[in-house]
Enzyme design. Sequence first.
Site, PDB file in Angstrom:
ATOM      1  N   ASP A 175       0.700  -1.408   0.004  1.00  0.00           N
ATOM      2  CA  ASP A 175       0.062  -0.079   0.023  1.00  0.00           C
ATOM      3  C   ASP A 175       0.591   1.223   0.148  1.00  0.00           C
ATOM      4  O   ASP A 175       1.944   1.084   0.364  1.00  0.00           O
ATOM      5  CB  ASP A 175      -0.800   0.082   1.349  1.00  0.00           C
ATOM      6  CG  ASP A 175      -1.828  -1.143   1.405  1.00  0.00           C
ATOM      7  OD1 ASP A 175      -2.291  -1.701   0.120  1.00  0.00           O
ATOM      8  OD2 ASP A 175      -2.242  -1.545   2.426  1.00  0.00           O
TER       9      ASP A 175
HETATM   10  N1  URA Z   1      -1.301  -5.717   4.111  1.00  0.00           N
HETATM   11  C1  URA Z   1      -1.690  -4.576   4.018  1.00  0.00           C
HETATM   12  O1  URA Z   1      -2.772  -4.255   4.741  1.00  0.00           O
HETATM   13  N2  URA Z   1      -0.859  -3.667   3.523  1.00  0.00           N
HETATM   14  C2  URA Z   1      -0.054  -3.838   2.548  1.00  0.00           C
HETATM   15  O2  URA Z   1       0.655  -3.089   2.018  1.00  0.00           O
HETATM   16  C3  URA Z   1       0.737  -5.430   2.896  1.00  0.00           C
HETATM   17  C4  URA Z   1      -0.013  -6.337   3.336  1.00  0.00           C
END
Ligand code: URA
Length: 227
Positions: A105
């Site tokens: 993310d």
């Molecule tokens: N889980 C999440 O919530 N975000 C990420 O970037 C990776 C795994």
Amino acid sequence: MQERVQKFLSEQGVASRRKAEEFIKSGQVSINGRKAKLGDKVDPEKDEVKVYGKIVQRSEQKIYIALNKPKGVVVSKYDPNGRKTVFSLLPEELRAKVHNVGRLDYDTEGLLILTNDGDLTQELSHPKYEHDKEYEVITDAEPKPTQLEKLRDGIELPTGMTSPAKIKVRSGKVYITVHEGKKRQVRRMFNAIGLGVRNLKRVRIGKLKLPDIAVGEYVELSREDIL
Ligand code: URA
């Protein structure tokens, strides 16, 4: 030797194999001036392949990169909203050749693999291989043992049940290991047990630990470091 055009494109780092298939389906790929269809074969020695009108140059050497992704950059080649991308952290000669293996993310930091090896991408991305992904989580309140038990058992999310997770707590941080890659999975798992995530960092994929490098830096690896 001939190979499927989507395999060729992922090997050249244009995109993951799945994304390359989307480019083909939407008519953005041509072979010797003719629109490509899924499954068409190319001879990389002879054929001219274009994506969005640009010739795909052949690169022979496989490249493997571990990047320590900072927060506030997007894992995508292009961002329609003009945000900074992880590719801008690489020198120009590497940027065009590699694609990302999976995503993190915008607000997540840590280990991201980039490569032009389509087979490695397939193997790391396919759920059947169940490669571990370990994250370090800083929560906004101290987790209770009952909450951690719920993570260990698996959490019911709207997209289905998550597999049981491995959980460790060290110096107030929670280390969670999962092998699935549902969208925002870790954040949603913690939110489901009533904990906010203040910081999320990926620290391991399979046997590869996040190298000891500054945030925003990268190192080149060999295939054996990863699989
Ligand atoms: N889980 C999440 O919530 N975000 C990420 O970037 C990776 C795994």
